[in-house]
Design a protein around this motif. Structure first.
Motif, PDB file in Angstrom:
ATOM      1  N   PHE A 159     -34.944  32.142 -41.435  1.00 42.89           N
ATOM      2  CA  PHE A 159     -35.786  32.532 -40.299  1.00 42.89           C
ATOM      3  C   PHE A 159     -35.325  33.880 -39.740  1.00 42.89           C
ATOM      4  O   PHE A 159     -36.135  34.791 -39.535  1.00 42.89           O
ATOM      5  CB  PHE A 159     -35.739  31.449 -39.214  1.00 42.89           C
ATOM      6  CG  PHE A 159     -36.499  31.804 -37.971  1.00 42.89           C
ATOM      7  CD1 PHE A 159     -37.880  31.794 -37.949  1.00 42.89           C
ATOM      8  CD2 PHE A 159     -35.826  32.163 -36.811  1.00 42.89           C
ATOM      9  CE1 PHE A 159     -38.582  32.122 -36.804  1.00 42.89           C
ATOM     10  CE2 PHE A 159     -36.516  32.489 -35.651  1.00 42.89           C
ATOM     11  CZ  PHE A 159     -37.893  32.468 -35.653  1.00 42.89           C
ATOM     12  N   GLU A 160     -34.024  34.020 -39.523  1.00 36.57           N
ATOM     13  CA  GLU A 160     -33.479  35.276 -39.000  1.00 36.57           C
ATOM     14  C   GLU A 160     -33.775  36.439 -39.947  1.00 36.57           C
ATOM     15  O   GLU A 160     -34.177  37.521 -39.517  1.00 36.57           O
ATOM     16  CB  GLU A 160     -31.976  35.140 -38.781  1.00 36.57           C
ATOM     17  CG  GLU A 160     -31.324  36.401 -38.231  1.00 36.57           C
ATOM     18  CD  GLU A 160     -29.815  36.285 -38.093  1.00 36.57           C
ATOM     19  OE1 GLU A 160     -29.240  37.211 -37.495  1.00 36.57           O
ATOM     20  OE2 GLU A 160     -29.223  35.301 -38.571  1.00 36.57           O
ATOM     21  N   TYR A 161     -33.594  36.228 -41.239  1.00 36.15           N
ATOM     22  CA  TYR A 161     -33.869  37.267 -42.240  1.00 36.15           C
ATOM     23  C   TYR A 161     -35.346  37.683 -42.182  1.00 36.15           C
ATOM     24  O   TYR A 161     -35.670  38.871 -42.217  1.00 36.15           O
ATOM     25  CB  TYR A 161     -33.509  36.760 -43.641  1.00 36.15           C
ATOM     26  CG  TYR A 161     -33.785  37.779 -44.717  1.00 36.15           C
ATOM     27  CD1 TYR A 161     -32.849  38.770 -45.013  1.00 36.15           C
ATOM     28  CD2 TYR A 161     -34.977  37.767 -45.433  1.00 36.15           C
ATOM     29  CE1 TYR A 161     -33.093  39.719 -45.980  1.00 36.15           C
ATOM     30  CE2 TYR A 161     -35.240  38.711 -46.399  1.00 36.15           C
ATOM     31  CZ  TYR A 161     -34.296  39.689 -46.682  1.00 36.15           C
ATOM     32  OH  TYR A 161     -34.556  40.633 -47.635  1.00 36.15           O
ATOM     33  N   ALA A 162     -36.225  36.687 -42.093  1.00 37.27           N
ATOM     34  CA  ALA A 162     -37.664  36.984 -42.045  1.00 37.27           C
ATOM     35  C   ALA A 162     -38.019  37.816 -40.818  1.00 37.27           C
ATOM     36  O   ALA A 162     -38.768  38.788 -40.906  1.00 37.27           O
ATOM     37  CB  ALA A 162     -38.459  35.683 -42.064  1.00 37.27           C
ATOM     38  N   ILE A 163     -37.465  37.456 -39.665  1.00 38.82           N
ATOM     39  CA  ILE A 163     -37.747  38.196 -38.444  1.00 38.82           C
ATOM     40  C   ILE A 163     -37.180  39.611 -38.542  1.00 38.82           C
ATOM     41  O   ILE A 163     -37.851  40.597 -38.209  1.00 38.82           O
ATOM     42  CB  ILE A 163     -37.189  37.466 -37.201  1.00 38.82           C
ATOM     43  CG1 ILE A 163     -37.866  36.113 -37.010  1.00 38.82           C
ATOM     44  CG2 ILE A 163     -37.302  38.333 -35.946  1.00 38.82           C
ATOM     45  CD1 ILE A 163     -39.352  36.161 -36.786  1.00 38.82           C
ATOM     46  N   ASP A 164     -35.936  39.749 -39.002  1.00 36.86           N
ATOM     47  CA  ASP A 164     -35.296  41.055 -39.107  1.00 36.86           C
ATOM     48  C   ASP A 164     -36.001  41.988 -40.081  1.00 36.86           C
ATOM     49  O   ASP A 164     -35.906  43.215 -39.949  1.00 36.86           O
ATOM     50  CB  ASP A 164     -33.822  40.914 -39.527  1.00 36.86           C
ATOM     51  CG  ASP A 164     -32.949  40.348 -38.427  1.00 36.86           C
ATOM     52  OD1 ASP A 164     -33.397  40.339 -37.258  1.00 36.86           O
ATOM     53  OD2 ASP A 164     -31.823  39.910 -38.749  1.00 36.86           O
ATOM     54  N   ASN A 165     -36.704  41.425 -41.052  1.00 41.05           N
ATOM     55  CA  ASN A 165     -37.352  42.236 -42.085  1.00 41.05           C
ATOM     56  C   ASN A 165     -38.874  42.211 -41.993  1.00 41.05           C
ATOM     57  O   ASN A 165     -39.550  42.550 -42.968  1.00 41.05           O
ATOM     58  CB  ASN A 165     -36.872  41.772 -43.469  1.00 41.05           C
ATOM     59  CG  ASN A 165     -35.412  42.107 -43.662  1.00 41.05           C
ATOM     60  OD1 ASN A 165     -35.056  43.248 -43.903  1.00 41.05           O
ATOM     61  ND2 ASN A 165     -34.551  41.092 -43.516  1.00 41.05           N
ATOM     62  N   ASP A 166     -39.382  41.826 -40.844  1.00 44.00           N
ATOM     63  CA  ASP A 166     -40.819  41.812 -40.584  1.00 44.00           C
ATOM     64  C   ASP A 166     -41.635  41.052 -41.643  1.00 44.00           C
ATOM     65  O   ASP A 166     -42.718  41.469 -42.042  1.00 44.00           O
ATOM     66  CB  ASP A 166     -41.377  43.239 -40.438  1.00 44.00           C
ATOM     67  CG  ASP A 166     -40.836  43.937 -39.211  1.00 44.00           C
ATOM     68  OD1 ASP A 166     -40.692  43.266 -38.188  1.00 44.00           O
ATOM     69  OD2 ASP A 166     -40.555  45.153 -39.290  1.00 44.00           O
ATOM     70  N   ILE A 167     -41.079  39.948 -42.092  1.00 51.02           N
ATOM     71  CA  ILE A 167     -41.785  39.092 -43.056  1.00 51.02           C
ATOM     72  C   ILE A 167     -42.665  38.146 -42.248  1.00 51.02           C
ATOM     73  O   ILE A 167     -42.257  37.593 -41.234  1.00 51.02           O
ATOM     74  CB  ILE A 167     -40.780  38.318 -43.930  1.00 51.02           C
ATOM     75  CG1 ILE A 167     -39.968  39.321 -44.774  1.00 51.02           C
ATOM     76  CG2 ILE A 167     -41.496  37.300 -44.818  1.00 51.02           C
ATOM     77  CD1 ILE A 167     -38.803  38.704 -45.515  1.00 51.02           C
ATOM     78  N   GLU A 168     -43.881  37.951 -42.706  1.00 49.35           N
ATOM     79  CA  GLU A 168     -44.832  37.100 -42.004  1.00 49.35           C
ATOM     80  C   GLU A 168     -44.296  35.671 -41.871  1.00 49.35           C
ATOM     81  O   GLU A 168     -43.909  35.052 -42.855  1.00 49.35           O
ATOM     82  CB  GLU A 168     -46.167  37.080 -42.751  1.00 49.35           C
ATOM     83  CG  GLU A 168     -47.233  36.224 -42.109  1.00 49.35           C
ATOM     84  CD  GLU A 168     -47.577  36.678 -40.699  1.00 49.35           C
ATOM     85  OE1 GLU A 168     -47.505  35.820 -39.797  1.00 49.35           O
ATOM     86  OE2 GLU A 168     -47.900  37.845 -40.499  1.00 49.35           O
TER      87      GLU A 168
END
Length: 170
Positions: A159-168
């Motif tokens: 979840f953190e990785y997705a948020i940090d990398n603007d992943i939907e």
């Protein structure tokens, strides 16, 4: 009347100041809350330091929704609260504080909150909760393939990785 009854029960237990403290995050003018019955109808009124008290209903959707969430959590320790469209009624700048409040009260009351949202800003604001207390936050995304809906749970690192990398994530 349900809100005023819940508030009254918590006030009798001396927990009304907890609600006031949380609501002050949205409106710092709130000094005190009280229940008043007029014509057989009960309501919660706020002291804003004005010449008369104001119905909590006059203070906006965010105050009302936050009060409902907090009252539900405080009055049902160990319970489960379902909140649809969590972000409705709140300015996006309040989302991080909203998640902080929900996390703290959930921990204090040993309760669980299941919230839905389509707001990327609201989801991304939960990042600090996911990072700071991994036992307190879980992210589940519903995906549909043809007529089958599947719930996919992601760990907090993903979840953190997705948020940090603007992943939907919606």
């Amino acid at each position: 009347s349900e809100i005023s009854e819940l508030f009254g029960v918590l006030a009798l237990k001396g927990q009304d100041s907890k609600i006031v403290d949380v609501l002050k995050l949205l409106d710092p003018r709130i000094k005190k809350l009280t229940t008043i019955t007029i014509g057989g109808l009960s309501g919660v009124y706020a002291d804003l330091g004005l010449s008369s008290l104001l119905s909590i209903n006059m203070l906006g959707d965010g105050i009302n929704k936050l009060m409902q969430i907090v009252l539900a959590m405080l009055s049902s320790p160990g319970g489960i609260l379902l909140v649809d469209e969590l972000e409705n009624g709140f300015h996006y700048s309040f989302y991080p504080k909203l998640w902080e409040v929900i996390g703290k009260i959930a921990k204090d009351t040993d309760s669980q909150v299941i919230a839905t949202t389509h707001s990327y800003e609201c989801i991304s604001a939960a990042k600090s909760l996911a990072v700071n207390d991994t036992d307190l936050f879980g992210y589940i995304r519903l995906d549909r393939k043809e007529d089958i809906v599947k719930a996919n749970r992601f760990d907090n690192d993903a979840f953190e990785y997705a948020i940090d990398n603007d992943i939907e994530v919606r």
